[in-house]
Structure formats: C-alpha cells, structure tokens
Design a protein around this motif. Structure first.
Motif: not given
Length: 434
Positions: A210, A212, A223-225, A231-234, A254, A257
């Motif tokens: 994780l 960002g 940010g991402f996790i 992988k999911t980006e925000f 995040m 999630q």
C-alpha cells in the motif's frame, strides 16, 4: 474589501514592472529543501534563493547581512539599538503532478498569480520588502530601523532561526506574513504522531503493498492498496494539512477497502475506519475538544505504511489553545487497540500573545482602515514562523474567506491582494509604534 488607495497605487505603479521582474526571478528558483552540502545547510535550492535576495536587497539600496547561510536580512532606518522585524521564508514545499501552470514560473492570468511560493511565502515576503523599499525610495525618515529577515527552513521545522538568534538579538516586535489577516494573537498547539500496531496472526500478509503521495504538509489525493494480487487505486482532492475539511482524503477510502480482510488486520482496519475515518474533529476518539478562543480540535489523517507485521498511521492534531497536550494524549491512549504504540514526530505547544500590545492594536486599526474589514485579532490552526522567534506574530497574507491554497497544485495569489497587503505593510511601517 476596499480598493488600493489611489496615492499608493500611483507609487506602486512607478515600480510595478520592476517588482514583477523580481517576483518572477524568485519564483523561478526551486527552493525546496535538499541535502546539506557545503555552505548550504538546507540544500542548494534554499541557498540560491537566499543569495538572490541578498543581492536584490543590495540592489534596492538596503543594508544587508547573512547568518550561517541560513537567514538573510535587509534593513532601513536609523541605527537604533532595537529594531522592528518582519520574518518571511524563501523555502517552499515540493511539487507533484497536480499543476496546470508551470510551478516554477510566475504566471499572471485574469488577475491571479500562479506558482509555487506565490502565497507561501515568497509573494507576501516580497510585499513587505517592497513596501519598505517604497518608503526608502521616497527618503522618508523612520524613528526606528526595520529589518526584513528571510529564512530558508520554515517548511521543515524552522531549524534556521536558532542560527540567527545565536548571533543576532530578536526584534522588540514584528510579524511574519505567513498566515492570514487580521493579526493573529494565538496559535493552536500541534502534535504530529504515528500510531503503530503489531499484527500477531499473520493476517497482514493479505496486503501485498500500500502507498500513495503522502506528506505531513497535505491531505493526500492519491493512494493504492494491493490485496491478494489485486491493486486498487484511489483518487481524491488534496488540501493543506491545516485544512482537512477541504480535502477528499484517499486514506479513509483505502481503510474501508481493508475492513473486509480477515483476522486481526480486518479488525484493525475496522478500528481505524470507525475511530478516524473521514472525521476531522476527532469525535469518535473522544478528542472533539473546543474552546471559545480558538474553536474545535482539528485532526488530519495524512499517511499510512505497512512494514512486515506492523501497520502505521500518521495523524496530526491542532488542539485549542486552552487544552493541554497531556489531555489530548491521555484521551487518545484510552482508545488504542492492544499492541498499539504512539511515537511523537513533532510537537508545538499553544502560543498566545497579548492582543492588547500597542503595535498589534495599531496594526489592527490600519488593517481596518485600508480594507474596510473587521480587524479584531484572531487565532489560527497554522504553525507559523512566529513560534520560532520571540516577539513575532502572524499578520497576513490570506484575507478572510481564503483557505486551503498553499501546499498544493496551482497555488495562487490575487494581484489586487498583493497590492493591498503591500499597502497595509507600508502603512504599518510608517506608524508611530513600528
């Protein structure tokens, strides 16, 4: 707000092109803190800006000085024992990819300046220097000398000012143009801390990584996790760390999630989501302290990190001037999960000055006369240069209603506001109490 007086506008316009040229040249120096090197304790960029201002001040006919390659000064007036001080800073925070204008060029478009440092703090600092220059240019005699000081480490802890105070006496009074109008008599306490929780059941391994764009100076917009290979980006909206209510913080997204994860990790994410989440007043932690002097506690959740079996979150809190740091920390500790530890990264106690000091009252009246706005002294959530040097308070540059401009892309300053603050500082320098 009133318009700039015609007599001052005429005086300003005589030097306008010259002022804009100098403003542009200073903005073009990327004075972001760098590694310490020879004769540059805070990096090459801040040192370049320092040398530029010393040479400019000499060109404008001021007496100048420099202390430890950290703080420079320009002054005008008689050789009195005491001096009135203005303290600004030349260092700036770094830029990210959220700009539509060139960050290290001065852009003037539709009545607005754009560029890194136009507001924080190169533009307002130059407004004070140019105001003093206009007095000098006319040959007006002052009763006491005025020294305009320019530091190079405000954004990273004000480690430059102790160098100055080792060899120079502090001013008997003064201001930093690095906060807001009207004059600021109180600054809230600030505590920046890391809460680290150890996860003992291996469930943290569900998170591959994780991260960002995280920094203590702003609320993050990216940010991402990555969980079990996905992988999911925000994406959100950035705001300065002292204006969390103006942001769309990606960290709570995040965290949400992670609440679906199993084991202690899922429970930890649920705790962060329920206790902090999108809150900016600390209510669910029992930290929603408030007072009549300065208002509610302000909480900023600004970064998160995974390291082996540990998860860390970083928050800063700006607490009311009548509340103690001990009270804030004691309450926070009652809310922590087991296996959680607190590390203090930085702390500043509340600062309250006497708002009835003659020069503060005088400046408040000048502000009211020049702008037509209420000049009653105020408090701030900011941590300004005023904390670092005795007898300094914050005065400008943002006018009421202007918030959340610094430390993010397309930093701006209205051209008319720049003229107005220069007029205010000009009138203050000519006052009987300066």
């Amino acid at each position: 707000m009133k318009k700039v007086r015609s007599d001052f506008e005429e005086l300003f316009n005589q030097s306008r092109d010259e002022f804009l040229e100098y403003f542009n040249e200073l903005i073009q120096i990327p004075s972001v803190k760098g590694n310490k090197t020879y004769q540059a304790p805070f990096g090459v960029g801040p040192k370049r800006a320092l040398e530029y201002l010393i040479q400019l001040s000499k060109k404008l006919g001021f007496k100048t000085g420099k202390v430890s390659n950290s703080v420079g000064w320009a002054e005008y007036g008689p050789e009195t024992k005491e001096y009135f001080g203005v303290l600004g800073h030349l260092d700036v925070v770094d830029v990210t990819n959220d700009w539509t204008y060139p960050p290290f060029d001065l852009t003037l478009k539709d009545g607005f300046f754009y560029g890194r440092g136009v507001l924080d703090n190169k533009g307002p600092f130059l407004a004070s220097l140019f105001a003093l220059y206009l007095i000098k240019k006319q040959g007006i005699d002052l009763k006491k000398r005025i020294r305009v000081m320019f530091g190079t480490d405000e954004e990273s802890g004000s480690k430059d000012i102790p160098f100055y105070l080792e060899s120079e006496k502090p001013p008997y009074g003064g201001f930093t143009p690095d906060c807001k109008f009207p004059i600021v008599y109180g600054e809230r306490g600030l505590i920046d801390l890391t809460i680290t929780t150890t996860v003992t059941d291996d469930s943290l391994e569900q998170i591959d990584s994780l991260g960002g764009e995280f920094d203590k100076s702003f609320i993050p917009e990216y940010g991402f996790i990555s969980i079990s290979g996905k992988k999911t980006e925000f994406h959100g909206k950035k705001a300065p760390s002292n204006a969390p209510d103006m942001a769309e913080n990606v960290l709570p997204m995040m965290i949400r999630q992670g609440t679906t994860l199993s084991g202690q990790t899922g429970e930890l994410f649920k705790w962060i989501d329920s206790k902090i989440g999108n809150q900016v007043d600390g209510k669910n932690l029992g930290l929603d302290f408030t007072d009549k002097e300065s208002g509610k506690l302000q909480l900023s959740f600004y970064s998160m990190e995974k390291n082996l079996d540990k998860l860390s979150i970083n928050i800063s809190m700006r607490y009311p001037v009548t509340i103690s740091e001990d009270k804030v920390l004691s309450q926070l500790k009652t809310q922590l999960l087991n296996e959680s530890l607190i590390k203090i990264n930085r702390r500043f106690p509340s600062v309250v000055k006497d708002k009835n000091l003659p020069y503060m009252q005088d400046f408040s009246k000048i502000y009211e006369q020049d702008t037509g706005l209420d000049g009653t002294p105020v408090t701030t959530t900011g941590a300004t240069y005023a904390r670092a040097m005795p007898n300094i308070v914050a005065f400008g540059p943002s006018f009421p209603g202007q918030k959340g401009i610094a430390h993010k892309g397309d930093e701006w300053l209205k051209y008319s506001d720049w003229q107005m603050m220069m007029q205010i500082y000009y009138d203050c320098f000519l006052s009987e109490l300066c």
